[in-house]
Motif scaffolding. Structure first.
Motif, mmCIF file in Angstrom:
data_model
loop_
_atom_site.group_PDB
_atom_site.id
_atom_site.type_symbol
_atom_site.label_atom_id
_atom_site.label_comp_id
_atom_site.label_asym_id
_atom_site.label_seq_id
_atom_site.Cartn_x
_atom_site.Cartn_y
_atom_site.Cartn_z
ATOM 1 N N SER A 40 29.821 -30.428 -78.484
ATOM 2 C CA SER A 40 29.597 -29.258 -77.912
ATOM 3 C C SER A 40 29.450 -27.660 -78.757
ATOM 4 O O SER A 40 30.191 -27.923 -79.814
ATOM 5 N N TYR A 41 28.645 -27.075 -78.384
ATOM 6 C CA TYR A 41 28.570 -25.811 -79.150
ATOM 7 C C TYR A 41 27.993 -24.723 -78.069
ATOM 8 O O TYR A 41 27.643 -24.925 -76.986
ATOM 9 N N LYS A 42 28.273 -23.422 -78.399
ATOM 10 C CA LYS A 42 28.110 -22.239 -77.378
ATOM 11 C C LYS A 42 26.799 -21.704 -77.915
ATOM 12 O O LYS A 42 26.432 -21.719 -79.056
ATOM 13 N N THR A 43 25.675 -21.413 -77.121
ATOM 14 C CA THR A 43 24.510 -20.659 -77.324
ATOM 15 C C THR A 43 24.764 -19.267 -77.679
ATOM 16 O O THR A 43 23.752 -18.329 -78.392
ATOM 17 N N ASN A 44 25.938 -18.576 -77.602
ATOM 18 C CA ASN A 44 26.187 -17.106 -77.768
ATOM 19 C C ASN A 44 27.208 -16.963 -78.966
ATOM 20 O O ASN A 44 28.181 -17.661 -78.896
ATOM 21 N N THR A 45 26.821 -16.392 -80.001
ATOM 22 C CA THR A 45 27.607 -16.264 -81.118
ATOM 23 C C THR A 45 28.040 -14.552 -81.211
ATOM 24 O O THR A 45 27.142 -13.963 -80.885
ATOM 25 N N TYR A 46 29.255 -14.391 -81.514
ATOM 26 C CA TYR A 46 29.574 -12.817 -81.587
ATOM 27 C C TYR A 46 30.173 -12.861 -83.308
ATOM 28 O O TYR A 46 30.886 -13.471 -83.701
ATOM 29 N N ALA A 47 29.708 -11.614 -83.769
ATOM 30 C CA ALA A 47 30.240 -11.269 -84.953
ATOM 31 C C ALA A 47 30.652 -9.877 -85.046
ATOM 32 O O ALA A 47 29.941 -9.091 -84.477
ATOM 33 N N MET A 48 31.894 -9.655 -85.783
ATOM 34 C CA MET A 48 32.362 -8.270 -85.447
ATOM 35 C C MET A 48 33.002 -7.695 -86.986
ATOM 36 O O MET A 48 33.132 -8.519 -87.866
ATOM 37 N N THR A 49 32.792 -6.501 -87.373
ATOM 38 C CA THR A 49 33.175 -6.027 -88.248
ATOM 39 C C THR A 49 33.964 -4.491 -88.298
ATOM 40 O O THR A 49 33.662 -3.893 -87.391
ATOM 41 N N LEU A 50 34.591 -4.425 -89.443
ATOM 42 C CA LEU A 50 35.494 -3.246 -89.750
ATOM 43 C C LEU A 50 35.222 -2.632 -91.127
ATOM 44 O O LEU A 50 35.469 -3.432 -91.893
ATOM 45 N N TYR A 51 34.954 -1.338 -91.238
ATOM 46 C CA TYR A 51 34.422 -0.897 -92.430
ATOM 47 C C TYR A 51 34.781 0.556 -92.645
ATOM 48 O O TYR A 51 35.133 1.347 -91.654
ATOM 49 N N ASN A 52 34.863 0.826 -93.996
ATOM 50 C CA ASN A 52 35.401 2.210 -94.157
ATOM 51 C C ASN A 52 34.775 2.606 -95.692
ATOM 52 O O ASN A 52 35.043 1.766 -96.728
ATOM 53 N N THR A 53 34.446 3.832 -95.922
ATOM 54 C CA THR A 53 34.096 4.404 -97.192
ATOM 55 C C THR A 53 35.255 5.589 -97.358
ATOM 56 O O THR A 53 35.316 6.604 -96.690
ATOM 57 N N LEU A 54 35.778 5.669 -98.661
ATOM 58 C CA LEU A 54 36.740 6.561 -98.963
ATOM 59 C C LEU A 54 36.312 7.251 -100.187
ATOM 60 O O LEU A 54 36.013 6.643 -101.268
ATOM 61 N N ASN A 55 35.958 8.647 -100.132
ATOM 62 C CA ASN A 55 35.764 9.322 -101.310
ATOM 63 C C ASN A 55 36.826 10.656 -101.569
ATOM 64 O O ASN A 55 37.083 11.240 -100.784
ATOM 65 N N TYR A 56 37.174 10.285 -102.971
ATOM 66 C CA TYR A 56 38.132 11.289 -103.447
ATOM 67 C C TYR A 56 37.756 11.916 -104.748
ATOM 68 O O TYR A 56 37.748 11.208 -105.817
ATOM 69 N N GLY A 57 37.177 13.093 -104.989
ATOM 70 C CA GLY A 57 36.752 13.514 -106.135
ATOM 71 C C GLY A 57 35.789 12.654 -106.825
ATOM 72 O O GLY A 57 34.603 12.067 -106.088
ATOM 73 N N PRO A 58 35.759 12.075 -108.137
ATOM 74 C CA PRO A 58 34.653 11.151 -108.724
ATOM 75 C C PRO A 58 34.975 9.642 -108.184
ATOM 76 O O PRO A 58 34.190 8.846 -108.655
ATOM 77 N N ILE A 59 35.871 9.296 -107.245
ATOM 78 C CA ILE A 59 36.081 7.917 -106.866
ATOM 79 C C ILE A 59 35.492 7.814 -105.584
ATOM 80 O O ILE A 59 35.631 8.690 -104.384
#
Length: 361
Positions: free
Chosen positions: A232-251
């Motif tokens: 058996s398998y489901k016809t509905n699939t869910y994808a989740m993500t968590l992300y972040n960009t950190l900027n500090y001076g030249p970094i």
């Protein structure tokens, strides 16, 4: 349908009036891109035995865009022309077709933006969702549907969308819907310049398979031996993500982690048992994960960048039967540095959706 869309676009273009003073002054912009290809037969380099080299000898691909903007209202339309095109099948038959490849209407209402038609967008770096166009590679994964973006606070917005993925002048049957929240926060030093900032975000995408796709999958699964069977398998699939960009001076530091619920997918590295033998490639059912991060430093003429990625069972398509670039809902960055646009499709190590650990410096 295309004639109806073109007629509606013309009506919008000439029907914008204000206070009974005639047609409102708006802004019209556009672009034209045309690629001409001439094929010269040369059997010594295997440039032969295809329609382009044997009989057609000429091909062209063209895209004509027209956009209109007035008082927060935007509309656009694109005519696609393919004459003996080899983009979709470089090693075989050519493709000839003409039609409306893209159209959209959009309206800004205070803090709310509503858009309908063909939409290009992504969540995060695209690991769970990216609708984009890459013409040299014959990729046009626009979402045909609707999208709403609302500014819930300064530098913070929430987005939701639903529709179907574009395929040439048609659409795949799967339904795609998703939402995300993104923001920006910063602190200032005594000079008023931002010294530290973060851009966090979270998103979710759902894909629902159509009945004809599940019928095709079931028709294959019924011939699997017990050790390979998927009950058996489901016809509905869910994808989740968590992300972040950190900027500090030249970094600058970007990090993203994604998870996809268990679904059925085709794995080219899994082996199907056939009697006493086995062959590569079969359907499997599993959950998937991706972890991706990039770190860069640039100052005083010195630039350093480091990227790392771990992928496991993250083939996410509108139809698990599709191969190569067909029907990809997402985009997982490849570990490569592109130095020239002249070689877009060459020397690019492909992302391994079923399993990969990669890094580059």
């Amino acid at each position: 349908m295309q004639k109806v869309v073109f007629t509606l676009f013309l009506m919008v273009l000439f029907w914008s009036k204000s206070d009974g003073q005639g047609i409102t002054a708006g802004k019209i912009s556009g672009s034209l891109q045309t690629n001409l290809n001439f094929f010269m037969k040369d059997e010594s380099i295997n440039a032969a035995n295809t329609p382009q080299y044997e009989t057609q000898l000429y091909g062209a691909d063209s895209w004509l865009n027209v956009n209109y903007n007035v008082k927060g209202f935007d509309a656009g339309i694109r005519l696609d022309v393919f004459n003996n095109s080899y983009l979709f099948n470089p090693n075989g038959g050519s493709y000839t077709a003409v039609g409306i490849g893209n159209w959209y209407v959009s309206k800004q209402i205070d803090k709310l933006n509503i858009k309908g038609g063909y939409i290009y967008d992504q969540i995060g770096s695209g690991i769970i969702y990216r609708a984009y166009e890459e013409r040299p590679l014959a990729i046009d994964n626009a979402l045909f549907g609707v999208r709403a973006v609302y500014e819930i606070a300064p530098d913070w917005k929430i987005k939701g969308f639903t529709g179907q993925q574009k395929f040439q002048f048609d659409r795949y049957g799967a339904i795609i819907k998703g939402a995300s929240i993104e923001g920006y926060l910063s602190t200032n030093d005594t000079t008023g310049r931002a010294s530290l900032s973060i851009s966090p975000g979270v998103g979710i995408v759902a894909r629902t398979l159509e009945n004809s796709t599940t019928d095709a999958i079931n028709n294959v699964l019924k011939y699997y031996e017990p050790k390979d069977s998927i009950h058996s398998y489901k016809t509905n699939t869910y994808a989740m993500t968590l992300y972040n960009t950190l900027n500090y001076g030249p970094i600058s530091w970007y990090v993203e982690g994604a998870y996809k619920t268990a679904e059925i997918m085709r794995s080219p590295t899994a082996f199907q048992h056939i009697g006493q033998d086995s062959s590569a490639g079969k359907f499997i059912k599993d959950a998937g994960t991706v972890f991706y991060s990039s770190f860069s430093y640039a100052d005083h003429g010195l630039g350093i960048s480091v990227e790392g990625k771990r992928t496991e069972n993250f083939s996410f398509r509108t139809d698990p039967n599709l191969l190569l670039n067909r029907g990809l809902v997402n985009y997982i960055p490849a570990m490569s540095k592109v130095n020239t646009y002249r070689l877009t499709s060459r020397y690019n190590p492909a992302t391994q959706f079923m399993g990969e650990v990669a890094f580059q410096v």
